[in-house]
Motif scaffolding. Sequence first.
Motif, PDB file in Angstrom:
ATOM      1  N   UNK A   1      20.851  83.504  29.089  1.00 30.22           N
ATOM      2  CA  UNK A   1      19.854  82.700  28.713  1.00 30.22           C
ATOM      3  C   UNK A   1      20.139  81.477  29.157  1.00 30.22           C
ATOM      4  N   UNK A   2      19.541  80.838  29.802  1.00 32.14           N
ATOM      5  CA  UNK A   2      19.663  79.215  30.235  1.00 32.14           C
ATOM      6  C   UNK A   2      18.822  78.391  30.057  1.00 32.14           C
ATOM      7  N   UNK A   3      18.932  77.232  30.189  1.00 30.99           N
ATOM      8  CA  UNK A   3      17.797  76.214  30.226  1.00 30.99           C
ATOM      9  C   UNK A   3      18.314  74.965  29.404  1.00 30.99           C
ATOM     10  N   UNK A   4      17.748  73.944  29.686  1.00 28.73           N
ATOM     11  CA  UNK A   4      17.892  72.429  28.998  1.00 28.73           C
ATOM     12  C   UNK A   4      17.878  72.391  27.664  1.00 28.73           C
ATOM     13  N   UNK A   5      18.525  71.549  26.960  1.00 26.85           N
ATOM     14  CA  UNK A   5      18.675  71.501  25.477  1.00 26.85           C
ATOM     15  C   UNK A   5      17.293  71.535  24.928  1.00 26.85           C
ATOM     16  N   UNK A   6      17.133  72.024  23.918  1.00 26.68           N
ATOM     17  CA  UNK A   6      15.904  72.279  23.150  1.00 26.68           C
ATOM     18  C   UNK A   6      14.591  73.101  24.096  1.00 26.68           C
ATOM     19  N   UNK A   7      15.186  73.926  24.855  1.00 26.20           N
ATOM     20  CA  UNK A   7      14.232  74.717  25.443  1.00 26.20           C
ATOM     21  C   UNK A   7      13.801  76.011  24.700  1.00 26.20           C
ATOM     22  N   UNK A   8      14.647  76.291  23.810  1.00 32.53           N
ATOM     23  CA  UNK A   8      14.337  77.379  22.849  1.00 32.53           C
ATOM     24  C   UNK A   8      15.225  78.770  23.031  1.00 32.53           C
ATOM     25  N   UNK A   9      16.159  78.546  23.851  1.00 35.91           N
ATOM     26  CA  UNK A   9      17.166  79.738  23.994  1.00 35.91           C
ATOM     27  C   UNK A   9      17.755  80.475  22.874  1.00 35.91           C
ATOM     28  N   UNK A  10      18.254  79.325  22.125  1.00 35.55           N
ATOM     29  CA  UNK A  10      19.033  79.696  20.847  1.00 35.55           C
ATOM     30  C   UNK A  10      18.231  80.245  19.894  1.00 35.55           C
TER      31      UNK A  10
ATOM     32  N   UNK B   1      15.913  73.162  40.219  1.00 33.28           N
ATOM     33  CA  UNK B   1      15.569  71.788  40.283  1.00 33.28           C
ATOM     34  C   UNK B   1      14.358  71.780  39.261  1.00 33.28           C
ATOM     35  N   UNK B   2      13.509  72.595  39.332  1.00 36.23           N
ATOM     36  CA  UNK B   2      12.509  72.554  38.599  1.00 36.23           C
ATOM     37  C   UNK B   2      12.630  72.705  37.106  1.00 36.23           C
ATOM     38  N   UNK B   3      13.466  73.423  36.805  1.00 36.31           N
ATOM     39  CA  UNK B   3      13.785  73.591  35.371  1.00 36.31           C
ATOM     40  C   UNK B   3      14.595  72.615  34.637  1.00 36.31           C
ATOM     41  N   UNK B   4      15.610  71.955  35.505  1.00 39.08           N
ATOM     42  CA  UNK B   4      16.382  71.087  35.084  1.00 39.08           C
ATOM     43  C   UNK B   4      16.132  69.503  35.415  1.00 39.08           C
ATOM     44  N   UNK B   5      15.269  69.622  36.166  1.00 36.43           N
ATOM     45  CA  UNK B   5      14.613  68.151  36.853  1.00 36.43           C
ATOM     46  C   UNK B   5      15.816  67.292  37.239  1.00 36.43           C
ATOM     47  N   UNK B   6      16.869  67.960  37.978  1.00 38.85           N
ATOM     48  CA  UNK B   6      17.909  67.362  38.875  1.00 38.85           C
ATOM     49  C   UNK B   6      18.007  67.776  40.063  1.00 38.85           C
ATOM     50  N   UNK B   7      18.608  67.250  41.255  1.00 34.99           N
ATOM     51  CA  UNK B   7      18.892  68.260  42.406  1.00 34.99           C
ATOM     52  C   UNK B   7      19.895  68.946  42.460  1.00 34.99           C
ATOM     53  N   UNK B   8      19.837  70.004  43.296  1.00 35.06           N
ATOM     54  CA  UNK B   8      20.572  71.100  43.105  1.00 35.06           C
ATOM     55  C   UNK B   8      20.826  71.526  44.641  1.00 35.06           C
ATOM     56  N   UNK B   9      22.033  72.020  44.893  1.00 37.69           N
ATOM     57  CA  UNK B   9      22.394  72.706  45.970  1.00 37.69           C
ATOM     58  C   UNK B   9      23.108  74.199  45.537  1.00 37.69           C
ATOM     59  N   UNK B  10      22.782  74.946  46.260  1.00 42.05           N
ATOM     60  CA  UNK B  10      23.390  76.380  46.112  1.00 42.05           C
ATOM     61  C   UNK B  10      24.323  76.670  47.067  1.00 42.05           C
TER      62      UNK B  10
ATOM     63  N   UNK C   1      32.414  83.743  46.755  1.00 38.23           N
ATOM     64  CA  UNK C   1      32.741  85.084  46.528  1.00 38.23           C
ATOM     65  C   UNK C   1      31.637  86.000  46.390  1.00 38.23           C
ATOM     66  N   UNK C   2      30.476  85.785  47.072  1.00 37.80           N
ATOM     67  CA  UNK C   2      29.352  86.534  47.213  1.00 37.80           C
ATOM     68  C   UNK C   2      28.297  86.224  45.766  1.00 37.80           C
ATOM     69  N   UNK C   3      28.546  85.086  45.311  1.00 39.94           N
ATOM     70  CA  UNK C   3      27.631  84.664  44.261  1.00 39.94           C
ATOM     71  C   UNK C   3      27.114  83.407  44.400  1.00 39.94           C
ATOM     72  N   UNK C   4      25.975  83.073  44.195  1.00 37.59           N
ATOM     73  CA  UNK C   4      25.366  81.940  44.161  1.00 37.59           C
ATOM     74  C   UNK C   4      25.713  80.912  43.288  1.00 37.59           C
ATOM     75  N   UNK C   5      26.412  80.029  43.369  1.00 33.64           N
ATOM     76  CA  UNK C   5      26.795  79.075  42.667  1.00 33.64           C
ATOM     77  C   UNK C   5      26.198  77.785  42.856  1.00 33.64           C
ATOM     78  N   UNK C   6      26.174  77.025  41.781  1.00 32.67           N
ATOM     79  CA  UNK C   6      25.391  75.696  42.197  1.00 32.67           C
ATOM     80  C   UNK C   6      26.070  74.307  41.952  1.00 32.67           C
ATOM     81  N   UNK C   7      25.697  73.533  42.768  1.00 27.57           N
ATOM     82  CA  UNK C   7      26.377  72.170  42.580  1.00 27.57           C
ATOM     83  C   UNK C   7      24.973  71.129  42.110  1.00 27.57           C
ATOM     84  N   UNK C   8      25.127  70.393  41.184  1.00 33.16           N
ATOM     85  CA  UNK C   8      24.098  69.473  40.848  1.00 33.16           C
ATOM     86  C   UNK C   8      24.732  67.913  40.703  1.00 33.16           C
ATOM     87  N   UNK C   9      23.851  67.140  41.024  1.00 35.22           N
ATOM     88  CA  UNK C   9      24.173  65.751  41.072  1.00 35.22           C
ATOM     89  C   UNK C   9      23.145  64.800  40.825  1.00 35.22           C
TER      90      UNK C   9
END
Lengths: 250, 325
Positions: A31-40, A229-238, A242-250
């Motif tokens: 479960x991921x998401x920004x702070x206060x998104x309700x995941x915990x 980008x939509x969830x975190x409202x920052x720019x992402x690159x994927x 190793x066969x996995x989609x990893x993200x870079x954010x800036x």
Amino acid sequence: MQIQKLTKQYDGKTVVDGVSFAIPKGKVISLIGPNGAGKSTVMGMISRLIAQDSGLVDFEGRDIGKWKSKELAKRLAILTQSNNIQMKLTVEELVTFGRFPYSGNRITAQDREIIDRAIRYMELEPFRDRFIDELSGGQRQRAMIAMVIAQDTEYVLLDEPTNNLDIYHATNLMKTVRKLCDELGKTVILVLHEINYAAFYSDYICAFKDGKIAKFGTVEEVMTKENLSKIYQVDFEILNIAGKPLSVYY
Amino acid sequence: MSTAVIRANRRKLVILAVLVLLCAAGYMLVDVRFSNPKLFSYAMRLRAPKLLVMLITAFAIGGASIVFQTIINNTIVTPCLLGMNSLYTLIHTAVVFFFGSGSLIAVSANLSFAVDVVLMGIVATVLYSWIFKKTKHNVLYVLLVGTVLTSFFGSIQSTLTRVMDPNEYDSLLNSLVASFSNVNSEIILFSLILLAGVIFALRKELALLDVLTLGKHQAINLGVDYDRCIRKLLLGVTLCIAVATAMVGPISFLGLIIANLSRQLLRTFRHSQLILGSALFGMVVLIGGQLIVEHVYSYAVPVSVFITVGGGVYFLYLLLTRKKV
């Protein structure tokens, strides 16, 4: 495990708003998401630690609130962030508590075996007689997980297990999570802040935003530039590593 | 190692028990004239109930303090620090105030104790579980609220005594300022039955104490019906404090001293040992203290003064030496 229209309010503020999804068995779900998104909070509700205002958590065909606490403890284990243990407790004694739902205070020979195995599994043999409050953060976290392993439940819920761990310990922990699923066949649900850990080590990702599910699917489905980008409202690159989609954010 | 610890702790507890026996023997036998059977039996009749009261008090306070600390998951808080004994004093005063000292309820020691205990059980359990919930078990808040409550109950109680008829007050004072030199021995039997009843009724919850050590979330995770369990244990603590306060009056720091001494000596989470240790320490402190007070200071200084002074210093020491509250 099915979750239907879970809602939770704190002081009139809606923290979780009509969350529904089905948890696939035998997989790692983050479960991921920004702070206060309700995941915990969602995590708390599916583990009966927090009571929902409305909605239903269907665990193995029965409302989770209708389960006997003791029976549930044999099927589902939860590890939360706050674990301030004030008592003098050794690693072995802590892990022994994992058998409490089965044997109470009377530990059997079979329990002993399971406890030993859990300690070995988490490579805690050198520390088994050390007191919990004398361990480092990473060792303590491992001891807690050993307890959860000794509890021997089908479902393992971990709320931000990598918090306060350095890269080495956090990565090792994620590898253990993977092993719990692949070797022991458990369903592991985690709340994670590090998106890349979620991407690299889980099968499914459920992304939260403002108390609602923004996206739920396999890692590949969720880990896209647009979604993140939509969830975190920052720019992402994927990047594909190793066969996995990893993200870079800036 | 853990079995070695258990064994070592058992040895420590045996030594403590021997100390208790020595103190008790000393208390019963020092300065007794064996040559005169009449004087001897007179001394015994005087001392035996007091010894019994001290044993019961030590057990009640020692056990209640350890259980309470586990409930709130903190080792520097005790029921008395949160004003439980002030509440008992208030309830006792209020009962005499509203029913009058001549009424049946106030005249019969056992009946008045029964009324006090019932009221105390209800009020304290509701009040304290509400406080715990409201402060979300935040120890600093609980401690703050408890301190305020202590003086709040104290103020109401002293207001009641001020507007009371002087004669009523006089008879109230007799039962209020119970102390170790003037124990309320009429209720020994009742207290013993009550304590035994509490232990029996809570035997399941008492077995859960070790798990409660891990905190609320872990306890629920391991299958404990947490809220119900805490409520029942809290009721048990309340009744124990009621027994102790009724018999010897309020002694604020005793619970804190003996519970923490027991924890420091035994360094374990096993409540069977912790409670026993705490109770035994209580017996040593009370009986040994009373022995010294009666024979060295010849009643000039009551034992509660030593406990309060010593306990205050010890409380500060605990606060200052701990890394976090």
